[in-house]
Enzyme design. Sequence first.
Site, mmCIF file in Angstrom:
data_model
loop_
_atom_site.group_PDB
_atom_site.id
_atom_site.type_symbol
_atom_site.label_atom_id
_atom_site.label_comp_id
_atom_site.label_asym_id
_atom_site.label_seq_id
_atom_site.Cartn_x
_atom_site.Cartn_y
_atom_site.Cartn_z
ATOM 1 N N ARG A 63 -3.230 6.757 -11.149
ATOM 2 C CA ARG A 63 -3.079 7.476 -10.129
ATOM 3 C C ARG A 63 -1.688 8.221 -10.253
ATOM 4 O O ARG A 63 -0.782 7.469 -9.839
ATOM 5 C CB ARG A 63 -3.149 6.755 -8.713
ATOM 6 C CG ARG A 63 -3.143 7.639 -7.519
ATOM 7 C CD ARG A 63 -3.387 7.026 -6.269
ATOM 8 N NE ARG A 63 -3.521 7.750 -5.083
ATOM 9 C CZ ARG A 63 -2.469 8.145 -4.256
ATOM 10 N NH1 ARG A 63 -1.261 7.698 -4.724
ATOM 11 N NH2 ARG A 63 -2.576 9.140 -3.189
ATOM 12 N N LYS A 75 7.220 5.706 -7.726
ATOM 13 C CA LYS A 75 7.370 4.887 -6.603
ATOM 14 C C LYS A 75 8.996 4.125 -6.652
ATOM 15 O O LYS A 75 9.749 4.454 -7.605
ATOM 16 C CB LYS A 75 6.425 3.632 -6.591
ATOM 17 C CG LYS A 75 5.052 4.126 -6.196
ATOM 18 C CD LYS A 75 4.231 3.281 -5.979
ATOM 19 C CE LYS A 75 2.968 3.809 -5.397
ATOM 20 N NZ LYS A 75 1.740 2.807 -5.103
#
Length: 296
Positions: A263, A228
């Site tokens: 995840r 991210k």
Amino acid sequence: MTSDLRHATGSLPTSRRTVVMGVLNVTPDSFSDGGLAIASDGSSERAVGLGLALATAGADCVDVGGESTRPGSDPVHVDVELARVIPVVASLAGEGVIVSVDTRHAAVARAALDAGASIVNDVGALAPDEGMLDAVAAAGAAYVIMHLRGEPRTMQDDPRFDDVVAEVEAELLAARDAAVAGGVEADRIALDPGIGFGKTLAHNLALLAAVPRLAGHGAPLLVGASRKAFLGRITGVATPAERLAGSLASAVLAARDGARILRVHDVAATVEALAVQAAIDGGVIDAAATDEEGRT
């Protein structure tokens, strides 16, 4: 104490270890891997192959998504999302893979569950789509409640919290209670603080530091920090696919602090990192190997 996460076809061993959820985006515009799983002829073979590779690399389940939820992304029509994900879900489930469907839409969740998915990963779970809880409950599926205020298109415009940890915690627990009231059994629910979803860098760091607190409510805590943008801001790595080091650091620290589902995009590397963490925390030492390597 965290229990195993029951789902439509069994359970994930979240009471015993941190499990890995592999990311499979069947989208043209996801922030890290958009277009990777889409074949030029529109067939699903490439996506299925990538999903099977994630399972072979050690993913405990594969999270299939057909709508990008990156910051600024536009909504996708349900029919488009269905066309992208259902053939992939059906094929992977047919091969024995535990499949999670990453969707905000009840119609997509219902079709995916009918096609063999076992888990619904709902980015809109604070205000679920009409019929979503009914679909999850009827299928006996697991339900991942992710924290996001608003919608992906505008979530990063001006995210504000007075106390991000307390507010995210309270809103997740309220959504959990609503899901239980809607028929979803408590041991089929996982919580996700929504790292990178309507959060600033400071918010993300505060939530990651608070994993022990957020993991203390019985439900398995899912952390999805993989690749991210906030990791890029910390490390200076601009290309999402090159943020492996930051992704692994956040994954291992989250697991050590109590996260029970990670995840991730880089499944094999994450599985290896977790194995090292587990060996260290469990005191597993091969004295002969250590002795030999120490003399090299």
